[in-house]
Design a protein around this motif. Sequence first.
Motif, PDB file in Angstrom:
ATOM      1  N   TRP A  90       0.875  -1.258   0.058  1.00  0.00           N
ATOM      2  CA  TRP A  90      -0.230   0.001   0.207  1.00  0.00           C
ATOM      3  C   TRP A  90       0.818   1.144   0.025  1.00  0.00           C
ATOM      4  O   TRP A  90       0.483   2.264  -0.679  1.00  0.00           O
ATOM      5  CB  TRP A  90      -0.934  -0.064   1.122  1.00  0.00           C
ATOM      6  CG  TRP A  90      -1.992  -1.123   1.172  1.00  0.00           C
ATOM      7  CD1 TRP A  90      -2.066  -2.243   2.060  1.00  0.00           C
ATOM      8  CD2 TRP A  90      -2.779  -1.511   0.039  1.00  0.00           C
ATOM      9  NE1 TRP A  90      -2.996  -3.055   1.479  1.00  0.00           N
ATOM     10  CE2 TRP A  90      -3.566  -2.595   0.399  1.00  0.00           C
ATOM     11  CE3 TRP A  90      -3.106  -0.983  -1.273  1.00  0.00           C
ATOM     12  CZ2 TRP A  90      -4.457  -3.176  -0.322  1.00  0.00           C
ATOM     13  CZ3 TRP A  90      -4.092  -1.606  -1.972  1.00  0.00           C
ATOM     14  CH2 TRP A  90      -4.753  -2.642  -1.547  1.00  0.00           C
ATOM     15  N   ALA A 128       0.826   4.310  -2.963  1.00  0.00           N
ATOM     16  CA  ALA A 128       0.910   5.634  -2.446  1.00  0.00           C
ATOM     17  C   ALA A 128       2.211   6.705  -3.170  1.00  0.00           C
ATOM     18  O   ALA A 128       2.057   7.575  -3.914  1.00  0.00           O
ATOM     19  CB  ALA A 128       0.963   5.878  -1.209  1.00  0.00           C
ATOM     20  N   TRP A 185      -0.623  10.715   7.162  1.00  0.00           N
ATOM     21  CA  TRP A 185      -1.702  10.516   6.117  1.00  0.00           C
ATOM     22  C   TRP A 185      -2.554  11.959   5.946  1.00  0.00           C
ATOM     23  O   TRP A 185      -2.728  12.369   4.417  1.00  0.00           O
ATOM     24  CB  TRP A 185      -2.710   9.568   6.284  1.00  0.00           C
ATOM     25  CG  TRP A 185      -1.989   8.105   5.902  1.00  0.00           C
ATOM     26  CD1 TRP A 185      -1.538   7.362   7.066  1.00  0.00           C
ATOM     27  CD2 TRP A 185      -1.780   7.353   4.666  1.00  0.00           C
ATOM     28  NE1 TRP A 185      -1.341   6.256   6.358  1.00  0.00           N
ATOM     29  CE2 TRP A 185      -1.193   6.223   4.881  1.00  0.00           C
ATOM     30  CE3 TRP A 185      -1.968   7.926   3.236  1.00  0.00           C
ATOM     31  CZ2 TRP A 185      -0.891   5.445   3.863  1.00  0.00           C
ATOM     32  CZ3 TRP A 185      -1.849   6.948   2.432  1.00  0.00           C
ATOM     33  CH2 TRP A 185      -1.207   5.813   2.710  1.00  0.00           C
ATOM     34  N   LEU A 242      -2.954  13.257   1.872  1.00  0.00           N
ATOM     35  CA  LEU A 242      -4.256  13.289   1.143  1.00  0.00           C
ATOM     36  C   LEU A 242      -4.523  14.724   0.796  1.00  0.00           C
ATOM     37  O   LEU A 242      -5.137  14.812  -0.257  1.00  0.00           O
ATOM     38  CB  LEU A 242      -5.323  12.791   2.236  1.00  0.00           C
ATOM     39  CG  LEU A 242      -5.097  11.308   2.479  1.00  0.00           C
ATOM     40  CD1 LEU A 242      -6.128  10.919   3.747  1.00  0.00           C
ATOM     41  CD2 LEU A 242      -5.442  10.537   1.181  1.00  0.00           C
ATOM     42  N   THR A 297       5.241  11.216   1.712  1.00  0.00           N
ATOM     43  CA  THR A 297       4.772   9.962   1.263  1.00  0.00           C
ATOM     44  C   THR A 297       5.885   8.918   1.242  1.00  0.00           C
ATOM     45  O   THR A 297       5.660   7.633   1.597  1.00  0.00           O
ATOM     46  CB  THR A 297       4.386   9.921  -0.220  1.00  0.00           C
ATOM     47  OG1 THR A 297       3.377  11.268  -0.185  1.00  0.00           O
ATOM     48  CG2 THR A 297       3.496   8.802  -0.810  1.00  0.00           C
ATOM     49  N   LEU A 319       6.608   7.241   4.678  1.00  0.00           N
ATOM     50  CA  LEU A 319       5.386   6.272   5.254  1.00  0.00           C
ATOM     51  C   LEU A 319       6.096   5.046   5.640  1.00  0.00           C
ATOM     52  O   LEU A 319       5.522   4.095   6.432  1.00  0.00           O
ATOM     53  CB  LEU A 319       4.216   6.237   4.215  1.00  0.00           C
ATOM     54  CG  LEU A 319       3.551   7.478   4.137  1.00  0.00           C
ATOM     55  CD1 LEU A 319       2.383   7.304   3.086  1.00  0.00           C
ATOM     56  CD2 LEU A 319       2.615   7.767   5.277  1.00  0.00           C
ATOM     57  N   ILE A 352      -3.864   7.049  -4.280  1.00  0.00           N
ATOM     58  CA  ILE A 352      -3.531   7.482  -2.933  1.00  0.00           C
ATOM     59  C   ILE A 352      -4.845   7.175  -1.928  1.00  0.00           C
ATOM     60  O   ILE A 352      -4.737   6.902  -0.654  1.00  0.00           O
ATOM     61  CB  ILE A 352      -3.162   9.132  -2.804  1.00  0.00           C
ATOM     62  CG1 ILE A 352      -1.675   9.128  -3.266  1.00  0.00           C
ATOM     63  CG2 ILE A 352      -3.182   9.350  -1.179  1.00  0.00           C
ATOM     64  CD1 ILE A 352      -1.191  10.385  -3.363  1.00  0.00           C
ATOM     65  N   SER A 358      -4.863   3.467  -1.289  1.00  0.00           N
ATOM     66  CA  SER A 358      -3.892   3.239  -0.337  1.00  0.00           C
ATOM     67  C   SER A 358      -4.163   3.409   1.326  1.00  0.00           C
ATOM     68  O   SER A 358      -3.772   3.028   2.279  1.00  0.00           O
ATOM     69  CB  SER A 358      -2.473   3.959  -0.521  1.00  0.00           C
ATOM     70  OG  SER A 358      -1.499   3.610   0.120  1.00  0.00           O
ATOM     71  N   TRP A 359      -4.740   5.038   1.355  1.00  0.00           N
ATOM     72  CA  TRP A 359      -5.122   5.214   2.853  1.00  0.00           C
ATOM     73  C   TRP A 359      -6.299   4.544   3.494  1.00  0.00           C
ATOM     74  O   TRP A 359      -6.063   4.225   4.418  1.00  0.00           O
ATOM     75  CB  TRP A 359      -5.911   6.831   2.735  1.00  0.00           C
ATOM     76  CG  TRP A 359      -6.333   7.307   3.822  1.00  0.00           C
ATOM     77  CD1 TRP A 359      -5.752   7.638   4.998  1.00  0.00           C
ATOM     78  CD2 TRP A 359      -7.815   7.153   4.057  1.00  0.00           C
ATOM     79  NE1 TRP A 359      -7.005   7.864   6.002  1.00  0.00           N
ATOM     80  CE2 TRP A 359      -8.022   7.767   5.279  1.00  0.00           C
ATOM     81  CE3 TRP A 359      -9.005   6.952   3.303  1.00  0.00           C
ATOM     82  CZ2 TRP A 359      -9.041   7.997   6.075  1.00  0.00           C
ATOM     83  CZ3 TRP A 359     -10.161   7.111   3.856  1.00  0.00           C
ATOM     84  CH2 TRP A 359     -10.325   7.858   5.271  1.00  0.00           C
ATOM     85  N   GLY A 412      -4.158   3.513   5.875  1.00  0.00           N
ATOM     86  CA  GLY A 412      -4.097   4.561   6.644  1.00  0.00           C
ATOM     87  C   GLY A 412      -5.064   4.647   7.908  1.00  0.00           C
ATOM     88  O   GLY A 412      -4.626   5.164   8.831  1.00  0.00           O
ATOM     89  N   ARG A 413      -6.085   4.036   7.540  1.00  0.00           N
ATOM     90  CA  ARG A 413      -7.037   4.026   8.435  1.00  0.00           C
ATOM     91  C   ARG A 413      -6.624   2.881   9.742  1.00  0.00           C
ATOM     92  O   ARG A 413      -7.477   2.844  10.792  1.00  0.00           O
ATOM     93  CB  ARG A 413      -8.326   3.303   8.109  1.00  0.00           C
ATOM     94  CG  ARG A 413      -8.980   4.450   7.050  1.00  0.00           C
ATOM     95  CD  ARG A 413     -10.121   4.217   6.228  1.00  0.00           C
ATOM     96  NE  ARG A 413     -11.340   3.862   6.973  1.00  0.00           N
ATOM     97  CZ  ARG A 413     -12.506   3.355   6.696  1.00  0.00           C
ATOM     98  NH1 ARG A 413     -12.669   2.990   5.581  1.00  0.00           N
ATOM     99  NH2 ARG A 413     -13.467   3.137   7.713  1.00  0.00           N
ATOM    100  N   HIS A 459      -3.754   2.767  10.693  1.00  0.00           N
ATOM    101  CA  HIS A 459      -2.252   3.489  11.197  1.00  0.00           C
ATOM    102  C   HIS A 459      -1.926   3.289  12.604  1.00  0.00           C
ATOM    103  O   HIS A 459      -0.963   2.994  13.132  1.00  0.00           O
ATOM    104  CB  HIS A 459      -2.044   5.103  10.637  1.00  0.00           C
ATOM    105  CG  HIS A 459      -1.143   5.664  11.122  1.00  0.00           C
ATOM    106  ND1 HIS A 459       0.140   5.374  10.429  1.00  0.00           N
ATOM    107  CD2 HIS A 459      -0.584   6.249  12.517  1.00  0.00           C
ATOM    108  CE1 HIS A 459       1.312   5.975  10.925  1.00  0.00           C
ATOM    109  NE2 HIS A 459       0.699   6.589  12.244  1.00  0.00           N
TER     110      HIS A 459
END
Length: 408
Positions: free
Chosen positions: A8, A12, A74, A78, A118, A121, A176, A179-180, A184-185, A187
């Motif tokens: 992921w 990004a 993130w 974003l 990015t 990450l 992106i 990927s989030w 990202g959710r 994280h």
Amino acid sequence: MSASAVLWVTLAVFAQESVWNFYDAQVPEQLRQYVTSAGVIGLIMGLDHSLGIFTQPSVGFLSDRLARRSAGRWPIVLLGALIATVPFVLIPWAGSLPALMVCVVGFALVANAFKGVTETLISDYVPAGSRSKAQGFIKAGVSLTIVISSLISLLVVDRSLHLAFAIPPVLMLLMIGVSWLFLGRRHERAVLPEQPADGREGTTEFASPRAVLRDAVRSPSSPTVLLMTGIFCFSGMWTALRSLNTPYGTEVLGLSRGEAGGLALPGAVAFLLCVLPLAYGSDRIGQLRAMRYGVGLFVVGLLAGFAVPTVPGTVVSMVLSTIGYASFAVSALVALWNLAPTQKVLGTYTALYTIASSAGMALGPAILGITVDLTGWRFMMLNAAAFATVTFAVFTLLARRVPDRSAA
């Protein structure tokens, strides 16, 4: 190493680099509608990259502060992608040089600000010992962006320039976002605990990005300064070739704009095939040595292109020089991270990488463009080889003065 995390993060990075590669391939030709000097075009292409020198340290330090919070880095990625899309899409609609410069500078200012974040990450999800291999997978994904950029140039540019400039940023937003959605959710659960870089105690605290910079460049002979010098030199020449390759194809090889924009496609395929072996090999022989060998192959590729100024000769040149760049690309950022006093400042150290590479990107196209003005497009490859030889000398000095590290 978490395979899903690498996947992921790669998506990004792929998303933002797909825009940058198309930008580097086609914006010089857009500028040629108003500017005839290759030196001025190179200067403009370099100046937009230099904006990262001013934005990256503060944004990188902010991302380090956000890294241990629920959303992590993130929000910067974003929001940056969303804002950068607007001026990029407007580039082919600009009807004058001032309007074009507003779009170019507007895109570069925002895109440079979140670019390093990015790339950082991966440090939030992958342990230090696996980051070089993870970078190999990421760079493999980045190589596909050159393929995408080349295909858009070949298939869309000559038919609809406006559509061609709309495709990359739309892809960026979609990828992106995906990927989030998958990474990202999660994280807060996935972020790594604090780990000292290179086995050192990670107790150092910095109150500002300026304090981190002062610590990193405390003396002219510090390893960080030497490594940044090497990054500066090589990034400059690589960006110069990427920026001027399309005009070279039209002027020397007699290709159309779209065909010339596709010259990078074979090199991108070669990058994709060799980047993972190079990533694993750099752990074996040492990252600094791998970078030095890469610069040497880069020079060989440029000399081959100058000796055989045909489409096949240029393709061979692009393949060799791209493989040389790949050896550098998978090692440089990880080598710089290894010099960080604590993992808590890896975002800021990524900013150091961006400062060095952006400064090179700012000057490299202008320097090579000026030599083209003096000698003609036919000698562009030879001129670049001469500058790259200087880069090889810098990396030789670096390898002798800085202890190399390898997984072995």
